[in-house]
Scaffold this active site. Sequence first.
Site, PDB file in Angstrom:
ATOM      1  N   ASP A 125      -1.367   2.630   2.763  1.00  0.00           N
ATOM      2  CA  ASP A 125      -0.490   2.521   1.509  1.00  0.00           C
ATOM      3  C   ASP A 125       0.299   3.533   1.381  1.00  0.00           C
ATOM      4  OD1 ASP A 125      -2.727   3.480   0.482  1.00  0.00           O
ATOM      5  OD2 ASP A 125      -1.998   3.017  -1.718  1.00  0.00           O
ATOM      6  N   GLU A 192      -4.949   3.422  -2.113  1.00  0.00           N
ATOM      7  CA  GLU A 192      -5.390   4.650  -2.704  1.00  0.00           C
ATOM      8  C   GLU A 192      -4.249   5.154  -3.545  1.00  0.00           C
ATOM      9  OE1 GLU A 192      -5.645   8.904  -2.969  1.00  0.00           O
ATOM     10  OE2 GLU A 192      -3.972   7.865  -2.305  1.00  0.00           O
ATOM     11  N   HIS A 461       4.963  12.919  -1.305  1.00  0.00           N
ATOM     12  CA  HIS A 461       5.352  12.065  -2.818  1.00  0.00           C
ATOM     13  C   HIS A 461       6.862  12.189  -2.988  1.00  0.00           C
ATOM     14  CE1 HIS A 461       1.013  10.598  -4.250  1.00  0.00           C
ATOM     15  NE2 HIS A 461       1.120  10.803  -2.802  1.00  0.00           N
TER      16      HIS A 461
HETATM   17 ZN   LIG Z   1      -2.758  10.122   0.206  1.00  0.00          ZN
END
Ligand SMILES: [Zn+2]
Length: 488
Positions: A125, A192, A461
Amino acid sequence: MTIIKKGLLGLSILLLAVVIVVLVRTITFTPETYQPSPDTTMVSPDGSVIAQHLSQAIQIQTISYERAEDRDRTEFQKFITWLASTYPEVHKNLTLTLLNDYTLLFKWRGHASSKPSVLYSAHYDVVPINPGTESQWQHPPFAGVIQDGIIWGRGALDDKSAVIALMESVTLLLETSYTPEQDIYIAFTHDEEIGSQFGAKAVAEYFTNQNIKLAWSLDEGSFILDGLVPGSDKRVASINVAEKGFLTLELIAKGEGGHSSMPPQDTAVSILAEAIVNVKNSPVPGGLEGLGETMYTNIAKHMDFFKRMLFANQWLFKPLIEASVSQSPAGNAMLRTTTAPTMLSGSVKANVLPATATATINFRIHPRDTIESVTSWVEAAIDDSRITIKTSQAFKPSNVANSENQGFKNIAAVTRDVQGDIIVTPGLTIAATDSQFYSKITDAYRFNPMNLTPAYLSGFHGTNERIDIKNMEDAVKFYTRLMRQPAQ
Ligand SMILES: [Zn+2]
């Protein structure tokens, strides 16, 4: 000889002795010399094939949104189907168990099945694109563009690169008819990024319920840090052996409310503000000890004379080192539980006194502390009966994995064999990963064998997440070699 002269002579001798001790310790404070393993068999991964596969994996939008209704389960299903058609040999030779519908657990049976098994894990994910940043991507985040030896897109680093590298590695080893010694398990988890409650948690429960003993596990949590460790010109492979815990406290102050034209001495907001300042001014104690000390000592052995002198003589310079390391946010996070006030609320109107005011403070708990010890530290720092402290979210720091056993030694040796003479050290993961569950049942190591530079770090991210093909090839060399080592 007068008493003063005698005293001065004594002092000079003492000083000379200190200087000699400091120098001798500095000169002998050197790293172990690296010896490549005699087994230098290397597979030859095909970078263009790996890049194509990673590109395809990126194009399947397995996004973990915070809100369940936003998650598109068909994309997760599509990913599982795509894996089966892309890696038929793995699916033919390993047995696959699905946990909670979307987490895959492969078992590769070894010829000495009774020995403790090894778990490799990665998550498929990914986090969503931060709204408003779409136009800052050089290539669309889910297009999987390959250009000039680089694969672009969400998941290229975190963590589809590891999923693909693991699948390529098993495929290559199967081509050579290799069978591992002990059983190898490979988990690909699906949640996760939103807390691992249905993925890694289920994987750990599976091993417990089936009574399967693990020698160790390897999952994400750190990289080969390239230009990311201040003061070190050499690359640092930080094989992380623990991760920090998490604690969110809410501070609630009560006031009388009413109109703001005739306020009392203190309002809920001023009481709260004082409490926040008190918490901020009382950082949770920390220091250079345990894991942090091991890590900094290992790295410092490769540094210039002055830094080696400091670290070789902690009996003398420890306070100086601690003050200097805690200057940087990253260094401070290694030494102690960190304190971050993040949210505030008070009255809904400018001229209305608040009946309550609340603040949220987020702590990342160092393995030396506990949820309880941090909470009491905060209570003592505030020391005000007008403030109520509520725990809104908490989990404790992980167990610390053994950095002396064969698993750690194998990971360290193989990293050096593939990457050359780089610094290898145990370290601490500051964020939460799937290994928070694995560390309850085994020695959990957190490390992806790819180079991370400052430029690549911003993709994490963030925007322009990417990885180069060379890194993917090296990762396959790493996993294939590691899988060939006896686990214990
Ligand atoms: Zn990760």
